[in-house]
Design a protein around this motif. Structure first.
Motif, PDB file in Angstrom:
ATOM      1  N   GLY A   1      -0.996  -4.315   3.262  1.00 36.67           N
ATOM      2  CA  GLY A   1      -2.446  -5.269   3.925  1.00 36.67           C
ATOM      3  C   GLY A   1      -2.868  -6.334   3.780  1.00 36.67           C
ATOM      4  O   GLY A   1      -2.899  -6.575   2.372  1.00 36.67           O
ATOM      5  N   THR A   2      -3.269  -6.924   4.842  1.00 38.15           N
ATOM      6  CA  THR A   2      -2.992  -8.214   4.877  1.00 38.15           C
ATOM      7  C   THR A   2      -5.338  -8.876   4.826  1.00 38.15           C
ATOM      8  O   THR A   2      -5.185  -7.910   5.842  1.00 38.15           O
ATOM      9  CB  THR A   2      -2.408  -9.291   5.658  1.00 38.15           C
ATOM     10  OG1 THR A   2      -2.723  -9.014   7.106  1.00 38.15           O
ATOM     11  CG2 THR A   2      -0.902  -9.008   5.527  1.00 38.15           C
ATOM     12  N   GLU A   3      -5.280 -10.166   4.729  1.00 38.22           N
ATOM     13  CA  GLU A   3      -6.895 -10.277   5.139  1.00 38.22           C
ATOM     14  C   GLU A   3      -6.706 -10.404   6.627  1.00 38.22           C
ATOM     15  O   GLU A   3      -7.208 -10.721   7.082  1.00 38.22           O
ATOM     16  CB  GLU A   3      -7.827 -11.183   4.341  1.00 38.22           C
ATOM     17  CG  GLU A   3      -8.056 -10.658   3.266  1.00 38.22           C
ATOM     18  CD  GLU A   3      -8.879 -11.325   2.177  1.00 38.22           C
ATOM     19  OE1 GLU A   3      -9.761 -12.611   2.395  1.00 38.22           O
ATOM     20  OE2 GLU A   3      -8.367 -11.546   0.844  1.00 38.22           O
ATOM     21  N   GLU A   4      -5.369 -11.710   6.838  1.00 38.92           N
ATOM     22  CA  GLU A   4      -5.197 -12.430   7.969  1.00 38.92           C
ATOM     23  C   GLU A   4      -5.078 -11.560   9.308  1.00 38.92           C
ATOM     24  O   GLU A   4      -5.443 -11.962  10.653  1.00 38.92           O
ATOM     25  CB  GLU A   4      -4.336 -13.638   8.016  1.00 38.92           C
ATOM     26  CG  GLU A   4      -5.217 -14.541   7.155  1.00 38.92           C
ATOM     27  CD  GLU A   4      -3.998 -13.861   5.673  1.00 38.92           C
ATOM     28  OE1 GLU A   4      -4.472 -14.960   4.783  1.00 38.92           O
ATOM     29  OE2 GLU A   4      -3.965 -12.820   5.261  1.00 38.92           O
ATOM     30  N   ALA A   5      -3.613 -10.246   9.389  1.00 31.27           N
ATOM     31  CA  ALA A   5      -3.102 -10.060  10.360  1.00 31.27           C
ATOM     32  C   ALA A   5      -3.431  -7.957   9.921  1.00 31.27           C
ATOM     33  O   ALA A   5      -3.399  -7.077  11.229  1.00 31.27           O
ATOM     34  CB  ALA A   5      -2.239  -9.921  10.067  1.00 31.27           C
ATOM     35  N   GLY A   6      -4.014  -7.633   8.905  1.00 32.59           N
ATOM     36  CA  GLY A   6      -4.967  -5.987   9.054  1.00 32.59           C
ATOM     37  C   GLY A   6      -3.792  -6.013   8.081  1.00 32.59           C
ATOM     38  O   GLY A   6      -2.878  -6.469   7.038  1.00 32.59           O
ATOM     39  N   LYS A   7      -2.796  -4.542   8.180  1.00 27.73           N
ATOM     40  CA  LYS A   7      -1.539  -3.786   8.039  1.00 27.73           C
ATOM     41  C   LYS A   7      -0.517  -4.308   8.872  1.00 27.73           C
ATOM     42  O   LYS A   7      -0.516  -4.518   9.923  1.00 27.73           O
ATOM     43  CB  LYS A   7      -1.907  -2.472   8.293  1.00 27.73           C
ATOM     44  CG  LYS A   7      -3.380  -1.762   7.501  1.00 27.73           C
ATOM     45  CD  LYS A   7      -2.842  -0.808   6.725  1.00 27.73           C
ATOM     46  CE  LYS A   7      -4.364  -0.621   5.664  1.00 27.73           C
ATOM     47  NZ  LYS A   7      -4.650  -0.752   5.141  1.00 27.73           N
TER      48      LYS A   7
ATOM     49  N   GLU B   1       1.367  -1.564  -0.051  1.00 31.55           N
ATOM     50  CA  GLU B   1       0.014  -0.654   0.295  1.00 31.55           C
ATOM     51  C   GLU B   1       0.813   1.242  -0.380  1.00 31.55           C
ATOM     52  O   GLU B   1       0.307   2.570  -0.838  1.00 31.55           O
ATOM     53  CB  GLU B   1      -0.967   0.056   1.243  1.00 31.55           C
ATOM     54  CG  GLU B   1      -2.012  -1.397   1.485  1.00 31.55           C
ATOM     55  CD  GLU B   1      -3.123  -0.764   2.210  1.00 31.55           C
ATOM     56  OE1 GLU B   1      -2.961  -0.559   3.199  1.00 31.55           O
ATOM     57  OE2 GLU B   1      -3.651  -1.813   2.401  1.00 31.55           O
TER      58      GLU B   1
ATOM     59  N   GLU C   1      -2.833  -1.816  18.324  1.00 32.37           N
ATOM     60  CA  GLU C   1      -3.828  -0.100  18.023  1.00 32.37           C
ATOM     61  C   GLU C   1      -2.724   0.721  18.853  1.00 32.37           C
ATOM     62  O   GLU C   1      -2.716   2.203  17.630  1.00 32.37           O
ATOM     63  CB  GLU C   1      -4.688  -0.121  17.649  1.00 32.37           C
ATOM     64  CG  GLU C   1      -4.882  -1.446  16.685  1.00 32.37           C
ATOM     65  CD  GLU C   1      -6.769  -0.689  15.887  1.00 32.37           C
ATOM     66  OE1 GLU C   1      -7.165  -0.596  16.330  1.00 32.37           O
ATOM     67  OE2 GLU C   1      -7.067  -2.522  15.491  1.00 32.37           O
TER      68      GLU C   1
END
Length: 62
Positions: free
Chosen positions: A20-26, A6, A56
């Motif tokens: 960006g990942t689906e499993e772990a977010g950013k 990104e 976060e």
């Protein structure tokens, strides 16, 4: 794990990629300063070596 590049920040000897990942977010990844990664690239990730994880609110996860 699959990731999409990104952001690429070139900082001399190092580059920082925001992925960006689906499993772990950013994920922020430090790479070699000569990386050929570009925004929009799809890359595969495998964990090896040191990993530093944070919540976060930027608290370190041990």
């Amino acid at each position: 794990m699959d990731a999409a590049v990104e952001v690429v920040g070139y900082l001399g000897a190092d580059s920082f990629l925001i992925l960006g990942t689906e499993e772990a977010g950013k994920i922020t990844l430090r790479a070699d300063g000569n990386t050929s990664a570009m925004v929009g690239d799809k890359i595969g990730l495998a964990l090896s070596g040191k990993l530093h994880a944070f919540t976060e609110s930027r608290a370190a996860i041990s």
